[in-house]
Design a protein around this motif. Sequence first.
Motif, mmCIF file in Angstrom:
data_model
loop_
_atom_site.group_PDB
_atom_site.id
_atom_site.type_symbol
_atom_site.label_atom_id
_atom_site.label_comp_id
_atom_site.label_asym_id
_atom_site.label_seq_id
_atom_site.Cartn_x
_atom_site.Cartn_y
_atom_site.Cartn_z
ATOM 1 N N ARG A 6 42.162 6.526 54.597
ATOM 2 C CA ARG A 6 43.512 6.810 54.087
ATOM 3 C C ARG A 6 43.454 6.939 52.563
ATOM 4 O O ARG A 6 44.100 7.798 51.981
ATOM 5 C CB ARG A 6 44.472 5.696 54.491
ATOM 6 C CG ARG A 6 44.951 5.818 55.941
ATOM 7 C CD ARG A 6 46.260 5.082 56.132
ATOM 8 N NE ARG A 6 46.172 3.684 55.738
ATOM 9 C CZ ARG A 6 45.834 2.695 56.564
ATOM 10 N NH1 ARG A 6 45.545 2.967 57.818
ATOM 11 N NH2 ARG A 6 45.787 1.456 56.146
ATOM 12 N N GLU A 8 41.041 7.963 50.910
ATOM 13 C CA GLU A 8 40.288 9.158 50.547
ATOM 14 C C GLU A 8 41.208 10.328 50.195
ATOM 15 O O GLU A 8 40.933 11.084 49.260
ATOM 16 C CB GLU A 8 39.350 9.549 51.716
ATOM 17 C CG GLU A 8 38.310 10.584 51.369
ATOM 18 C CD GLU A 8 37.521 10.254 50.104
ATOM 19 O OE1 GLU A 8 37.171 9.067 49.890
ATOM 20 O OE2 GLU A 8 37.275 11.180 49.301
ATOM 21 N N SER A 9 42.327 10.463 50.944
ATOM 22 C CA SER A 9 43.250 11.579 50.654
ATOM 23 C C SER A 9 43.857 11.404 49.258
ATOM 24 O O SER A 9 43.994 12.367 48.501
ATOM 25 C CB SER A 9 44.351 11.649 51.715
ATOM 26 O OG SER A 9 45.129 10.466 51.671
ATOM 27 N N ARG A 12 41.131 12.080 46.687
ATOM 28 C CA ARG A 12 40.866 13.518 46.548
ATOM 29 C C ARG A 12 41.967 14.199 45.717
ATOM 30 O O ARG A 12 41.700 15.041 44.867
ATOM 31 C CB ARG A 12 40.751 14.162 47.939
ATOM 32 C CG ARG A 12 39.935 15.446 47.937
ATOM 33 C CD ARG A 12 39.616 15.991 49.314
ATOM 34 N NE ARG A 12 40.749 15.946 50.227
ATOM 35 C CZ ARG A 12 40.814 15.195 51.334
ATOM 36 N NH1 ARG A 12 39.812 14.393 51.649
ATOM 37 N NH2 ARG A 12 41.878 15.211 52.112
ATOM 38 N N ARG B 168 50.884 8.742 49.871
ATOM 39 C CA ARG B 168 50.337 9.364 51.087
ATOM 40 C C ARG B 168 51.461 10.029 51.881
ATOM 41 O O ARG B 168 51.340 11.175 52.316
ATOM 42 C CB ARG B 168 49.649 8.305 51.944
ATOM 43 C CG ARG B 168 48.178 8.137 51.634
ATOM 44 C CD ARG B 168 47.451 7.420 52.758
ATOM 45 N NE ARG B 168 48.091 6.152 53.126
ATOM 46 C CZ ARG B 168 47.735 4.976 52.626
ATOM 47 N NH1 ARG B 168 46.739 4.894 51.766
ATOM 48 N NH2 ARG B 168 48.344 3.879 52.999
#
Lengths: 136, 176
Positions: A6, A8-9, A12, B168
């Motif tokens: 998670r 990583e997104s 990035r 996110r």
Amino acid sequence: MTGDERDESVRRAFQELREEDQRTLPPFDRRFPVPPVETAARAANHRSRWLVAAVVLVAAGVGLIALRSSAPRSATPIVVSSSAALVAWASPTERLLQTTGRDLTGQLPRVGAFDLEKLGATVARTNDDVVAPLKR
Amino acid sequence: MTGIEALPAGTLAAELERLHGDTFGWALALCEGDRAEAEDVLQSAYLRVLSGGARFEGRSSVKTWLFGVVRRVRSERRRSVALRLLARLRWLAPGREADPAPGPVENALRAERVARTRKALARLSGRQRDTLHLVFYQEMTIEEAAGILGITAGSARTHYERGKARLRALLAEEAS
């Protein structure tokens, strides 16, 4: 999906953001458009401005004081009387100033005016005048 | 560079140049992507450092100290209501963003993703955005980030976790 995956997104996304920022990074030298000399000149300019302001303030202060001291202190005019009574006025305690020998100390002797022998005779005579009545 | 008591002017300038890329990124994050404002903040911070207005006392790394100076400069500029309004106008004005790289499709797609990330970051709280930037962009520890932001490590960790989850979600929302 694990926590690392998670992250990583997000990682990035920030990585791309960083690359984009670095691609358009302004050169380091451009960060100093104000050379040190100009900064010093600006500081000198600031100092001179303060100096001018101080001079103006002092001048204003001096002017104000001069203006106030030259202006009449009272609006009421002083009446000068020429009355004879005023001219003849004498202090009620004037007599207290009439001490013994005032006439001697009040005037300067002329050079050569004193004859010491005569003066001695006068003193002796004065002493006799004082002592003689006492003897009697 | 931790533990340096004082830095000579020449060394300081060299350190500024070495950290320039990172510092610009930090200024840009603090200014919510406003390049013009970020450049102004950076210039003020550099001048303050080089003129001795901010002194390095060796209590942290040069980078941590410098980031703190940049953050203070940004806060001071923010206090001016007029400048804040001006910054908003700049943000709204078209053509203020960095132009996307011309050329390959990949560059265009990347630029679009970057724009989405910026937009998502702008929707986070200031503390969350700054904490995430320091950890992910600057690759600092949460403790170092806390030191720069002047908050406790526990508080920084909370901002980090909440900010990460929200970012996110926002990125997923933007992508869909």
